[in-house]
Scaffold this motif. Structure first.
Motif, short mmCIF file in Angstrom:
data_model
loop_
_atom_site.label_atom_id
_atom_site.label_comp_id
_atom_site.label_asym_id
_atom_site.label_seq_id
_atom_site.Cartn_x
_atom_site.Cartn_y
_atom_site.Cartn_z
N GLU A 29 1.19 4.18 -3.16
CA GLU A 29 1.00 5.60 -2.72
C GLU A 29 2.01 6.39 -3.36
O GLU A 29 1.82 7.66 -3.99
CB GLU A 29 0.70 5.99 -1.04
N GLU B 69 1.51 6.35 -6.92
CA GLU B 69 0.43 6.97 -7.54
C GLU B 69 1.07 8.57 -7.53
O GLU B 69 0.66 9.40 -8.52
CB GLU B 69 -0.54 6.79 -6.55
N GLU B 70 1.72 8.96 -6.45
CA GLU B 70 2.11 10.41 -6.54
C GLU B 70 3.24 10.60 -7.59
O GLU B 70 3.14 11.80 -8.23
CB GLU B 70 2.92 10.69 -5.21
N ASP C 21 0.74 -1.21 -0.05
CA ASP C 21 -0.03 -0.12 -0.02
C ASP C 21 0.88 1.33 -0.03
O ASP C 21 0.61 2.32 -0.65
CB ASP C 21 -0.66 -0.23 1.27
N GLU C 22 2.05 1.19 0.73
CA GLU C 22 2.77 2.51 0.99
C GLU C 22 3.40 2.56 -0.42
O GLU C 22 3.54 3.86 -0.88
CB GLU C 22 3.88 2.21 2.06
#
Length: 148
Positions: free
Chosen positions: A137, A140-141, A133-134
């Motif tokens: 993220e 995605e950024e 998940d991290e």
């Protein structure tokens, strides 16, 4: 040898596949992607151009193709522990910049964390889910940073 899974049944999301198209020159795109990923918390641990290597060594006539080996050291350290070191066989997280036509580049990435879990190099547990998940993220950024 038959594969133990049917690759056609894997959803691109299962391997964290990301794609983006950049309308700019290849060298400019490499710098843009490097900055986008660095700004999102990755470092570029290594990079190389398979197209240059193949064109030089075997006259392959490949279009420009560049690989950035991105890494977030904190997550890499945690993942080495979570996988008893096996994830290192997939390090670093590669981001590809491939010229699909002059002035148009495709940026391609898959999650080594997701792939490691799918093939049994990483456990399917809460710790690995948090890492996935991290990293998702961060990616995605980075892809958000690619927008021109």
């Amino acid at each position: 040898m038959a594969l133990p899974i049917d690759p056609t049944e894997i959803d691109p999301a299962d391997i964290g596949q990301e794609r983006a198209t950049l309308e700019m020159a290849h060298e400019e795109a490499i710098e843009h992607v490097r900055t986008a990923f660095t700004d999102a918390g990755f470092g570029v641990a290594t990079e190389f151009s398979p197209s240059e290597l193949l064109n030089e060594k075997i006259d392959a006539d490949r279009d420009p193709y560049h690989v950035l080996g991105a890494c977030n050291p904190t997550i890499a350290d945690r993942t080495l522990d979570a996988t008893e070191g096996r994830i290192g066989g997939l390090f670093p997280c590669n981001v590809v910049i491939h010229e699909i036509e002059p002035g148009v580049q495709e940026v391609y990435h898959v999650s080594i964390m997701r792939i490691a879990r799918l093939v049994g190099l990483a456990p399917d547990d809460e710790q690995m889910a948090e890492i996935i998940d991290e990293t998702g993220e961060f990616v995605e950024e980075a892809y958000g940073n690619l927008e021109q």
